[in-house]
Design an enzyme around this catalytic site. Structure first.
Site, mmCIF file in Angstrom:
data_model
loop_
_atom_site.group_PDB
_atom_site.id
_atom_site.type_symbol
_atom_site.label_atom_id
_atom_site.label_comp_id
_atom_site.label_asym_id
_atom_site.label_seq_id
_atom_site.Cartn_x
_atom_site.Cartn_y
_atom_site.Cartn_z
ATOM 1 N N HIS A 32 0.871 -1.191 0.000
ATOM 2 C CA HIS A 32 0.000 0.000 0.000
ATOM 3 C C HIS A 32 0.902 1.232 0.000
ATOM 4 C CE1 HIS A 32 -3.398 2.464 0.632
ATOM 5 N NE2 HIS A 32 -3.748 2.151 1.870
ATOM 6 N N HIS B 249 -1.870 -2.468 -9.783
ATOM 7 C CA HIS B 249 -2.808 -1.863 -8.843
ATOM 8 C C HIS B 249 -4.050 -2.730 -8.765
ATOM 9 C CE1 HIS B 249 -5.347 1.126 -6.904
ATOM 10 N NE2 HIS B 249 -4.224 1.707 -6.547
ATOM 11 N N ASP C 98 3.211 5.593 -7.258
ATOM 12 C CA ASP C 98 4.396 5.438 -6.412
ATOM 13 C C ASP C 98 5.661 5.174 -7.206
ATOM 14 O OD1 ASP C 98 3.154 5.901 -4.024
ATOM 15 O OD2 ASP C 98 2.360 3.882 -3.959
HETATM 16 N N1 ACO Z 1 5.331 -7.142 -10.461
HETATM 17 C C1 ACO Z 1 5.241 -8.346 -11.054
HETATM 18 N N2 ACO Z 1 4.108 -9.050 -11.145
HETATM 19 C C2 ACO Z 1 3.011 -8.519 -10.595
HETATM 20 C C3 ACO Z 1 3.023 -7.260 -9.974
HETATM 21 C C4 ACO Z 1 4.246 -6.555 -9.911
HETATM 22 N N3 ACO Z 1 4.315 -5.360 -9.334
HETATM 23 N N4 ACO Z 1 1.777 -6.976 -9.515
HETATM 24 C C5 ACO Z 1 1.020 -8.016 -9.846
HETATM 25 N N5 ACO Z 1 1.762 -8.953 -10.511
HETATM 26 C C6 ACO Z 1 1.273 -10.208 -11.104
HETATM 27 C C7 ACO Z 1 1.017 -11.261 -10.050
HETATM 28 O O1 ACO Z 1 2.147 -12.058 -9.819
HETATM 29 C C8 ACO Z 1 -0.120 -12.011 -10.669
HETATM 30 O O2 ACO Z 1 0.410 -12.854 -11.681
HETATM 31 P P1 ACO Z 1 -0.268 -14.284 -12.011
HETATM 32 O O3 ACO Z 1 -1.616 -13.983 -12.576
HETATM 33 O O4 ACO Z 1 0.667 -14.929 -12.976
HETATM 34 O O5 ACO Z 1 -0.337 -15.020 -10.688
HETATM 35 C C9 ACO Z 1 -0.945 -10.940 -11.380
HETATM 36 O O6 ACO Z 1 0.004 -9.901 -11.687
HETATM 37 C C10 ACO Z 1 -2.061 -10.364 -10.517
HETATM 38 O O7 ACO Z 1 -1.521 -9.935 -9.297
HETATM 39 P P2 ACO Z 1 -2.318 -9.826 -7.941
HETATM 40 O O8 ACO Z 1 -1.356 -9.901 -6.793
HETATM 41 O O9 ACO Z 1 -3.453 -10.799 -7.943
HETATM 42 O O10 ACO Z 1 -2.910 -8.368 -8.047
HETATM 43 P P3 ACO Z 1 -3.529 -7.562 -6.853
HETATM 44 O O11 ACO Z 1 -4.573 -6.706 -7.449
HETATM 45 O O12 ACO Z 1 -3.924 -8.414 -5.722
HETATM 46 O O13 ACO Z 1 -2.285 -6.680 -6.362
HETATM 47 C C11 ACO Z 1 -0.788 -4.928 -5.952
HETATM 48 C C12 ACO Z 1 -2.153 -5.327 -6.533
HETATM 49 C C13 ACO Z 1 -0.674 -5.381 -4.477
HETATM 50 C C14 ACO Z 1 -0.679 -3.398 -5.967
HETATM 51 C C15 ACO Z 1 0.332 -5.571 -6.797
HETATM 52 O O14 ACO Z 1 0.211 -5.175 -8.144
HETATM 53 C C16 ACO Z 1 1.727 -5.261 -6.265
HETATM 54 O O15 ACO Z 1 2.202 -5.972 -5.363
HETATM 55 N N6 ACO Z 1 2.394 -4.208 -6.829
HETATM 56 C C17 ACO Z 1 3.678 -3.801 -6.321
HETATM 57 C C18 ACO Z 1 3.488 -2.958 -5.070
HETATM 58 C C19 ACO Z 1 2.957 -1.571 -5.375
HETATM 59 O O16 ACO Z 1 3.451 -0.890 -6.269
HETATM 60 N N7 ACO Z 1 1.958 -1.148 -4.582
HETATM 61 C C20 ACO Z 1 1.402 0.199 -4.701
HETATM 62 C C21 ACO Z 1 -0.059 0.180 -4.948
HETATM 63 S S1 ACO Z 1 -0.594 1.826 -5.246
HETATM 64 C C22 ACO Z 1 -0.822 2.512 -3.777
HETATM 65 O O17 ACO Z 1 -0.984 1.919 -2.720
HETATM 66 C C23 ACO Z 1 -0.834 3.989 -3.757
#
Ligand code: ACO
Length: 428
Positions: free
Chosen positions: A266, A305, A363
């Site tokens: 987050h 996201h 971010d």
């Molecule tokens: N890098 C690589 N792969 C990713 C990323 C990433 N940043 N984010 C998601 N994926 C992949 C997952 O591995 C998954 O792959 P799969 O389908 O092969 O299993 C797919 O994309 C879906 O990912 P989920 O985790 O199900 O997506 P979710 O919506 O739950 O997660 C999140 C969203 C937590 C923001 C995620 O994208 C992440 O961890 N990003 C990096 C952290 C980040 O930048 N957070 C900031 C959010 S913005 C904010 O708070 C202001």
């Protein structure tokens, strides 16, 4: 045409129920499942992926289209044409202020910027090397021990006073947190400054020298504050609402929001972006790093996201701000920035990211801007907390005023042991 629509749920035992379909002014319709209790069932939706936990009139996001509106106004327009306190008034009261309202509101906010002298003593209880977010959780939570005069949450006037106090004092506490761990003396607020200038002053000035805020940098931080001011029912806002639903003290509720914001998934993401860039170390290692991301060894921080499946509209503004700030500070050749650009370019072309709809979020760029402003990475989430305080308090205020307010109490799918009898210690 949209009235009286229902979704019919057919059970395998022949029972059925009609569930009303509700429409908002924009966005997806929702199925009102409150009647499900008559079947003795609940829905199962871990992490609230498909659940609207409340109705709200504050912020609208269309993740597929990449849109973000505060009270109907597109974020790009607010970031370009407005200022942070005007946006705060908008979020809290629903409309942009007129000139008189704006000046009164700014006056009230800037009048409450000092903290009770007793509050400053809380800092001494923390180790100097404590993470600033740990200090924020504690000291903002400690505000709940003050202001007993205005804590009737059912009084709109009292809620307004609490909102103003939070908006005014959280930046002061944030700057004190920074000064505490760097060992510099606390700077008292200067109310002749604007909200953002004052924050920069409390962060960067020392009693030994005059401080003149650089207006281009002030504007960049103002944008960061505007872009982070609210974001619908995200984890920290939902935490504030959930805590507040029991009628808890608003300062304690905001402290719980700060705790939720701290996590790397987050608000901790921009700090994690910088850490990631530092670990990669050089543009020549970006390609290897990306292979590791695709092998799922680690995530590309600042990408993806839960809601945006398109470019985060805040990221577009932040990207432009990033260029402006680096140009102003002559940091265009900054190695971390060059690495970030390389990662961004690879990710935007790569099938792995395209098919999963993973785009840069705000971010990805805000960390680079904050670093250029001279803010250390362990303070990044604190800056986010300063900006998001108005969103938390506006959402809390909306929830308390909602005639449908009840204590939030999710249910569960129990998978533990069934009933069994206690075994005495000697027999285990
Ligand atoms: N890098 C690589 N792969 C990713 C990323 C990433 N940043 N984010 C998601 N994926 C992949 C997952 O591995 C998954 O792959 P799969 O389908 O092969 O299993 C797919 O994309 C879906 O990912 P989920 O985790 O199900 O997506 P979710 O919506 O739950 O997660 C999140 C969203 C937590 C923001 C995620 O994208 C992440 O961890 N990003 C990096 C952290 C980040 O930048 N957070 C900031 C959010 S913005 C904010 O708070 C202001």
């Amino acid at each position: 045409m949209k009235e009286n629509r229902v979704a019919t749920l057919m059970m395998d035992d022949g029972r059925s129920i009609e569930l009303p379909i509700m429409s908002g002014t924009m966005g997806s319709d929702v199925i009102d499942i409150r009647g499900l209790g008559t079947l003795g069932m609940f829905t199962y939706d871990p992490a609230f992926v498909s659940t609207a936990s409340c109705s709200s009139s504050i912020t609208f996001i269309d993740g597929e289209a990449g849109l973000l509106y505060y009270r109907g106004y597109p974020i790009e327009q607010l970031a370009e044409k407005s200022d942070f306190l005007e946006v705060c008034f908008l979020l809290l009261h629903g409309e942009l202020p007129n000139a008189k309202q704006k000046s009164e509101f700014s006056g009230k906010v800037m009048k409450h910027t000092m903290v009770h002298d007793q509050l400053a003593r809380f800092f001494n209880g923390f180790r100097r090397d404590a993470h600033p977010m740990a200090v924020m959780v504690g000291v903002v939570g400690a505000l709940s021990a003050f202001y007993h005069d205005s804590l009737d949450i059912n009084s709109p006037e009292n809620r307004e006073i609490s909102a103003l106090r939070l908006l005014s004092k959280v930046p002061t506490i944030a700057a004190m947190t920074y000064k505490y761990y760097t060992g510099f003396p606390f700077m008292f607020p200067k109310n002749e400054f604007s909200y953002v200038e004052n924050f920069m002053y409390m962060m960067f000035a020392t009693p030994a020298e005059d401080y003149v805020p650089n207006q281009k940098l002030v504007r960049a931080l103002e944008r960061i504050f505007i872009l982070h001011a609210d974001h619908e029912q995200n984890a920290s806002t939902s935490t504030v609402r959930l805590a507040g639903s029991s009628g808890a003290n608003p300062f304690a509720c905001v402290s719980s929001g700060i705790a939720a914001l701290w996590g790397p998934a987050h608000g901790g993401a921009n700090e994690a972006v910088l850490k990631m860039l530092e670990e990669i170390g050089d543009v020549s290692r970006v390609a290897d790093f990306m292979d590791g991301v695709k092998d799922k060894k680690f995530r590309l921080m600042g990408f993806g996201h839960r809601v945006y499946k398109n470019m985060d509209p805040r990221a577009k503004v932040m990207r432009a701000t990033c260029y402006e700030v680096l140009e102003e500070l002559k940091l265009e050749k900054d190695p971390l920035f060059l690495m970030a650009l390389e990662l961004e370019q690879i990710a935007l072309r790569d099938e792995y990211f395209i098919e999963r709809k993973l785009y840069p979020n705000v971010d990805f760029y805000s960390g680079i801007v904050l670093r250029a402003l001279g803010i250390p990475s362990n303070m990044f989430t604190v800056i986010f907390a300063v900006a998001r305080t108005i969103g938390w308090v506006s959402q809390w205020n909306e929830m308390i005023s909602d005639s449908e307010r009840k204590i939030a109490r999710p249910r569960q799918l129990y998978k533990g042991a069934t009933q069994r009898n206690f075994v005495p210690l000697a027999n285990r």
